[in-house]
Design a protein around this motif. Sequence first.
Motif, short mmCIF file in Angstrom:
data_model
loop_
_atom_site.label_atom_id
_atom_site.label_comp_id
_atom_site.label_asym_id
_atom_site.label_seq_id
_atom_site.Cartn_x
_atom_site.Cartn_y
_atom_site.Cartn_z
N LEU A 1 0.80 -1.22 0.00
CA LEU A 1 0.00 0.00 0.00
C LEU A 1 0.84 1.27 0.00
O LEU A 1 0.39 2.31 -0.46
CB LEU A 1 -0.93 0.00 1.22
CG LEU A 1 -2.05 -1.07 1.19
CD1 LEU A 1 -2.77 -1.12 2.52
CD2 LEU A 1 -3.03 -0.78 0.07
N THR A 2 2.05 1.20 0.53
CA THR A 2 2.89 2.40 0.62
C THR A 2 3.95 2.46 -0.48
O THR A 2 4.80 3.34 -0.47
CB THR A 2 3.60 2.45 1.99
OG1 THR A 2 4.38 1.25 2.18
CG2 THR A 2 2.59 2.57 3.12
N ASP A 3 3.90 1.53 -1.43
CA ASP A 3 4.83 1.50 -2.57
C ASP A 3 6.28 1.40 -2.11
O ASP A 3 7.19 2.04 -2.68
CB ASP A 3 4.65 2.72 -3.46
CG ASP A 3 3.35 2.67 -4.24
OD1 ASP A 3 2.84 1.55 -4.44
OD2 ASP A 3 2.84 3.73 -4.63
N ARG A 4 6.54 0.60 -1.10
CA ARG A 4 7.91 0.34 -0.67
C ARG A 4 8.64 -0.46 -1.74
O ARG A 4 8.02 -1.20 -2.50
CB ARG A 4 7.88 -0.45 0.65
CG ARG A 4 9.25 -0.74 1.23
CD ARG A 4 9.12 -1.54 2.50
NE ARG A 4 10.42 -1.89 3.05
CZ ARG A 4 10.60 -2.63 4.13
NH1 ARG A 4 9.55 -3.09 4.78
NH2 ARG A 4 11.81 -2.92 4.55
N VAL A 5 9.96 -0.30 -1.82
CA VAL A 5 10.74 -1.01 -2.83
C VAL A 5 10.47 -2.51 -2.72
O VAL A 5 10.47 -3.09 -1.65
CB VAL A 5 12.25 -0.72 -2.66
CG1 VAL A 5 12.76 -1.16 -1.30
CG2 VAL A 5 13.05 -1.39 -3.77
N ALA A 6 10.20 -3.12 -3.88
CA ALA A 6 9.85 -4.55 -3.89
C ALA A 6 11.06 -5.44 -4.14
O ALA A 6 11.14 -6.55 -3.62
CB ALA A 6 8.80 -4.81 -4.97
N ILE B 1 16.64 3.11 -11.05
CA ILE B 1 15.76 1.95 -11.02
C ILE B 1 14.79 2.06 -9.84
O ILE B 1 15.18 2.39 -8.72
CB ILE B 1 16.58 0.65 -10.90
CG1 ILE B 1 17.54 0.52 -12.08
CG2 ILE B 1 15.66 -0.57 -10.81
CD1 ILE B 1 18.57 -0.58 -11.91
N ALA B 2 13.53 1.78 -10.10
CA ALA B 2 12.51 1.78 -9.04
C ALA B 2 11.60 0.58 -9.21
O ALA B 2 11.34 0.13 -10.34
CB ALA B 2 11.69 3.07 -9.09
N SER B 3 11.14 0.04 -8.09
CA SER B 3 10.19 -1.08 -8.15
C SER B 3 9.20 -0.95 -7.01
O SER B 3 9.50 -0.38 -5.96
CB SER B 3 10.93 -2.42 -8.05
OG SER B 3 11.54 -2.57 -6.77
N ASP C 1 26.02 6.37 -12.79
CA ASP C 1 26.29 5.29 -11.84
C ASP C 1 25.25 5.25 -10.72
O ASP C 1 25.36 4.44 -9.81
CB ASP C 1 27.68 5.48 -11.21
CG ASP C 1 28.80 5.25 -12.23
OD1 ASP C 1 28.59 4.42 -13.13
OD2 ASP C 1 29.84 5.91 -12.12
N ARG C 2 24.28 6.12 -10.80
CA ARG C 2 23.24 6.15 -9.77
C ARG C 2 22.21 5.06 -10.06
O ARG C 2 21.36 5.20 -10.93
CB ARG C 2 22.56 7.52 -9.73
CG ARG C 2 21.63 7.67 -8.53
CD ARG C 2 21.01 9.05 -8.47
NE ARG C 2 19.90 9.17 -9.41
CZ ARG C 2 19.01 10.15 -9.38
NH1 ARG C 2 19.14 11.11 -8.48
NH2 ARG C 2 18.04 10.22 -10.26
N ILE C 3 22.29 3.97 -9.32
CA ILE C 3 21.40 2.85 -9.57
C ILE C 3 19.95 3.23 -9.29
O ILE C 3 19.05 2.94 -10.07
CB ILE C 3 21.79 1.63 -8.71
CG1 ILE C 3 23.19 1.16 -9.08
CG2 ILE C 3 20.80 0.49 -8.91
CD1 ILE C 3 23.68 0.00 -8.26
N THR C 4 19.76 3.87 -8.14
CA THR C 4 18.38 4.25 -7.79
C THR C 4 18.42 5.69 -7.28
O THR C 4 19.32 6.45 -7.66
CB THR C 4 17.80 3.28 -6.75
OG1 THR C 4 16.43 3.60 -6.51
CG2 THR C 4 18.56 3.28 -5.45
#
Length: 308
Positions: free
Chosen positions: A213-218, A240-242, A298-301
């Motif tokens: 519900l809070t869209d925490r990283v999966a 990158i976001a999930s 180089d920033r992954i997320t």
Amino acid sequence: MVIDNRPKIRKVLILTLILNVVVMGIKATLGLLTGSLSLLADALHSVTDGANNIIGLVANQFASPEPDREYPYGHQKFDALGALAVTVFLCIASFEILTGAIERIFGGGNTINISSVQLWILLIVLGINIFVAYYERYMGQRLGSALLVADAKHTMSDIWTTLMVIAGLIGVWLGRKWNFPQLEALDVVMAFPVAVLVFHSAWEILKENLPWLTDRVAIPPEKIRALAMRVPGVVNCHDIASRGVIGRQIFIEMHMIVEADDVKNAHQITEQVEAQLEKHFSPVRTVIHVEPPSYKSDRITYEGDPKI
């Protein structure tokens, strides 16, 4: 591809609702007949089982995984909302049990009248609880329903509470048989761990559904990046976001630089990346932003997260 298992989930909920109503009725009747606080508390716990099934049926009606104009990401958060409603009922039940136990301690205890026949009936009820818990958990895992799994955890706690209640009532029964009335205190004593188990079930369900519900990283972004970089032609991926829950639905976004001379080849590379992610985290919906070489990063997320 997301499969709509709502009709199958609905059948499971209807069957377990019927069984939970039977269990609740037996416990409440025996609780009133015997004057047992712990058994009445357990019946209250079972009331939430039936209420959870009803909430589940309502939530299941709206929890379609298929996107539409109003809900382009699907409706599965309704499923998680139903699971959170379960936690509310559990907390109410826990409070009522504790209140009843404290009132019994300070207000004086009632005489408990329990027979061996009633104890055997409770053992049958325990068998029904065990069947419901394992059946619902199995079907929840098979159908990918958070609500069924959450409700199965609740019913599992009902098994332990019923076991404790039966143990306490056996002690009360033996106390009357051996002329040792002090054992009647077991009825009130057992009400406290019942309340603790009920609250623990609520906490476990809350922990499981809040990330959705809070869209925490999966998925750790480093893991997504490692899979993407295995695909030939991928030069760099970043930002990158999930979100979502693995096994239910995952949404992934990323920015990517690929080694391609035209849009068609670039598209083929991104499709291979999507296929890799689908293979490992299905079902997945992935959005890839293809960028020119000068955008390499180089920033992954996002800021505050680990970088390599």
